[in-house]
Structures are given as C-alpha cells and as structure tokens.
Design a protein around this motif. Sequence first.
Motif, PDB file in Angstrom:
ATOM      1  N   TYR A  25       0.833  -1.196   0.000  1.00 43.05           N
ATOM      2  CA  TYR A  25       0.000   0.000   0.000  1.00 43.05           C
ATOM      3  C   TYR A  25       0.865   1.243   0.000  1.00 43.05           C
ATOM      4  O   TYR A  25       2.072   1.181   0.236  1.00 43.05           O
ATOM      5  N   SER A  26       0.217   2.365  -0.288  1.00 46.83           N
ATOM      6  CA  SER A  26       1.010   3.535  -0.627  1.00 46.83           C
ATOM      7  C   SER A  26       1.140   4.564   0.482  1.00 46.83           C
ATOM      8  O   SER A  26       2.151   5.279   0.547  1.00 46.83           O
ATOM      9  N   ASN A  27       0.153   4.647   1.355  1.00 50.49           N
ATOM     10  CA  ASN A  27       0.115   5.784   2.265  1.00 50.49           C
ATOM     11  C   ASN A  27       0.273   5.354   3.711  1.00 50.49           C
ATOM     12  O   ASN A  27      -0.531   4.599   4.240  1.00 50.49           O
ATOM     13  N   SER A  28       1.314   5.840   4.338  1.00 49.98           N
ATOM     14  CA  SER A  28       1.543   5.475   5.735  1.00 49.98           C
ATOM     15  C   SER A  28       0.463   6.042   6.657  1.00 49.98           C
ATOM     16  O   SER A  28       0.350   5.625   7.808  1.00 49.98           O
ATOM     17  N   ALA A  29      -0.333   6.971   6.152  1.00 50.81           N
ATOM     18  CA  ALA A  29      -1.419   7.540   6.955  1.00 50.81           C
ATOM     19  C   ALA A  29      -2.684   6.689   6.907  1.00 50.81           C
ATOM     20  O   ALA A  29      -3.644   6.971   7.627  1.00 50.81           O
ATOM     21  N   SER A  30      -2.710   5.670   6.084  1.00 54.67           N
ATOM     22  CA  SER A  30      -3.886   4.803   6.013  1.00 54.67           C
ATOM     23  C   SER A  30      -4.075   4.110   7.350  1.00 54.67           C
ATOM     24  O   SER A  30      -3.125   3.612   7.941  1.00 54.67           O
ATOM     25  N   ASP A  31      -5.325   4.068   7.807  1.00 53.19           N
ATOM     26  CA  ASP A  31      -5.559   3.506   9.128  1.00 53.19           C
ATOM     27  C   ASP A  31      -6.476   2.294   9.123  1.00 53.19           C
ATOM     28  O   ASP A  31      -6.803   1.757  10.179  1.00 53.19           O
ATOM     29  N   TYR A  32      -6.857   1.857   7.936  1.00 51.19           N
ATOM     30  CA  TYR A  32      -7.778   0.728   7.866  1.00 51.19           C
ATOM     31  C   TYR A  32      -7.564   0.040   6.534  1.00 51.19           C
ATOM     32  O   TYR A  32      -7.437   0.709   5.500  1.00 51.19           O
ATOM     33  N   PHE A  33      -7.587  -1.285   6.548  1.00 48.36           N
ATOM     34  CA  PHE A  33      -7.301  -2.058   5.339  1.00 48.36           C
ATOM     35  C   PHE A  33      -8.323  -3.180   5.215  1.00 48.36           C
ATOM     36  O   PHE A  33      -8.722  -3.780   6.219  1.00 48.36           O
ATOM     37  N   ILE A  34      -8.707  -3.436   3.983  1.00 52.08           N
ATOM     38  CA  ILE A  34      -9.734  -4.443   3.740  1.00 52.08           C
ATOM     39  C   ILE A  34      -9.294  -5.324   2.577  1.00 52.08           C
ATOM     40  O   ILE A  34      -8.691  -4.837   1.606  1.00 52.08           O
ATOM     41  N   TRP A  35      -9.639  -6.584   2.669  1.00 51.30           N
ATOM     42  CA  TRP A  35      -9.487  -7.500   1.539  1.00 51.30           C
ATOM     43  C   TRP A  35     -10.876  -7.826   0.989  1.00 51.30           C
ATOM     44  O   TRP A  35     -11.794  -8.140   1.746  1.00 51.30           O
ATOM     45  N   TYR A  36     -10.973  -7.734  -0.353  1.00 48.65           N
ATOM     46  CA  TYR A  36     -12.211  -8.079  -1.026  1.00 48.65           C
ATOM     47  C   TYR A  36     -11.961  -9.211  -2.017  1.00 48.65           C
ATOM     48  O   TYR A  36     -10.885  -9.317  -2.601  1.00 48.65           O
ATOM     49  N   LYS A  37     -12.998 -10.002  -2.220  1.00 54.95           N
ATOM     50  CA  LYS A  37     -12.980 -11.055  -3.231  1.00 54.95           C
ATOM     51  C   LYS A  37     -13.993 -10.676  -4.306  1.00 54.95           C
ATOM     52  O   LYS A  37     -15.117 -10.287  -3.987  1.00 54.95           O
ATOM     53  N   GLN A  38     -13.588 -10.747  -5.566  1.00 54.33           N
ATOM     54  CA  GLN A  38     -14.525 -10.454  -6.644  1.00 54.33           C
ATOM     55  C   GLN A  38     -14.553 -11.607  -7.624  1.00 54.33           C
ATOM     56  O   GLN A  38     -13.553 -11.894  -8.291  1.00 54.33           O
ATOM     57  N   GLU A  39     -15.685 -12.250  -7.715  1.00 53.81           N
ATOM     58  CA  GLU A  39     -15.893 -13.302  -8.702  1.00 53.81           C
ATOM     59  C   GLU A  39     -16.304 -12.655 -10.022  1.00 53.81           C
ATOM     60  O   GLU A  39     -16.808 -11.535 -10.057  1.00 53.81           O
ATOM     61  N   SER A  40     -16.082 -13.371 -11.083  1.00 55.88           N
ATOM     62  CA  SER A  40     -16.324 -12.838 -12.420  1.00 55.88           C
ATOM     63  C   SER A  40     -17.760 -12.350 -12.579  1.00 55.88           C
ATOM     64  O   SER A  40     -18.707 -13.079 -12.283  1.00 55.88           O
ATOM     65  N   GLY A  41     -17.906 -11.094 -13.005  1.00 55.15           N
ATOM     66  CA  GLY A  41     -19.232 -10.543 -13.256  1.00 55.15           C
ATOM     67  C   GLY A  41     -20.017 -10.152 -12.023  1.00 55.15           C
ATOM     68  O   GLY A  41     -21.217  -9.890 -12.109  1.00 55.15           O
TER      69      GLY A  41
END
Lengths: 117, 115
Positions: A25-41
Amino acid sequence: GESVGLHLPTLSVQEGDNSIINCAYSNSASDYFIWYKQESGKGPQFIIDIRSNMDKRQGQRVTVLLNKTVKHLSLQIAATQPGDSAVYFCAEIQRKGNAGNNRKLIWGLGTSLAVNP
Amino acid sequence: GAVVSQHPSWVICKSGTSVKIECRSLDFQATTMFWYRQFPKQSLMLMATSNEGSKATYEQGVEKDKFLINHASLTLSTLTVTSAHPEDSSFYICSAGGRGAYEQYFGPGTRLTVT
C-alpha cells in the motif's frame, strides 16, 4: 503459493494448499485495510479487515497480516478450495483532512487466484 | 443484512442514447453511496461520491455532465450515462456506506455495452 500484488498477477494453487496474496500500500497515513474477493461478473465481497493498530487478524480460513514498516499487507487462505477462485483486491482507507463518515477506499490492482482441482 | 441491489444487471444500448442505473440499499439507510467503474482485468475506479440530498462529488477526470448522479433518498441513488459511446462500455458498481466510517456494501454491478 505466493504473489505480489498491484499489477494483477495470477496465482495458481492446488486445491488444499495454502495461498498467500500480497499487497503493497502507498500511504503510511492509512488507518484501515480491507481485503475483497470479486468473482467474475459480480461486485466485490468483503473478506476481512484490519486496523493499523493491529499486525494480524484471523477469520474463517483467512488471515490478514499487516506490516506497517514496509507498508505491506497479505491475505492467507488456508486449505484453498475451488470456490476461492476469484480476483482479490486489497483496499486502504486514508485519513482525510475533514472528519466524516464513509471515507474513500483506495484500491490495489488485484490478484487473480486460480485453484486447480 | 446490508444488501445492495443494482438494476439492471446488464444493458445494451445504442451510441448516443442515455442509460440509467439504479442502486438501492434494501435493508438499511445509506447517507453516502459510491459509484465505481471497472474495465476488464482492472481494479475499481471511483467515479463519484453521492450524499443524500446534495450534489455528488466527482473524482478528477470524471465528467459530471456525462455521468449524472442523483441521490434523492436514503435508499436510492441513480447513475445516468448520457449520450453513451462505446468507450463507456464497462462494469458499473455502486456501494452504500453503512453507519461506520469504514463500512461499504457493494452492489452486484451493472454491465453496460454501448454499440
């Protein structure tokens, strides 16, 4: 197997193996992170989140690790199943100058996970 | 809970026509809704943030006169693609903000094809 994110690589694993998907990730100021799953369509599906004051969080078959020193996030999937085949995105939320609800998500480029039966 | 729907799920239209996509939060009230566009094998790109009862905030490079957003109620936001062109063909996804600052619930997406 492992992959490095932010340029949509493909990670191919055997059913039953553990998968590790990485994200920088790019910003050291980010305070929350999420993982998402995306299936086709389909739209993105929430998998797991972690706040910046944590290093590790576990869910059902998934674990997220956060290394703030090197600004690195990983998603570990245990005993990968064919139904786990999808594109996985990490997203970060950055603190904004003005307080408020529903801050913008900054998305990584995604990693495509292919599970071989 | 926290179900978001989109309608239609797919649409094909001719170049020059306008298309409206609806985003509804079915079981909660969403003060804020987000609209994203996603091209094949790419990440989601935020187009705009809409707050109920006020004008949408568009991201840099997104034409507000082309992508009209209306958020007239706490459960409905619409995106209208005006004078659509083939390059507008994409997967459009909305999300609705929950009570917490970090909560977003995503719709299933709308596939737009402009011929």
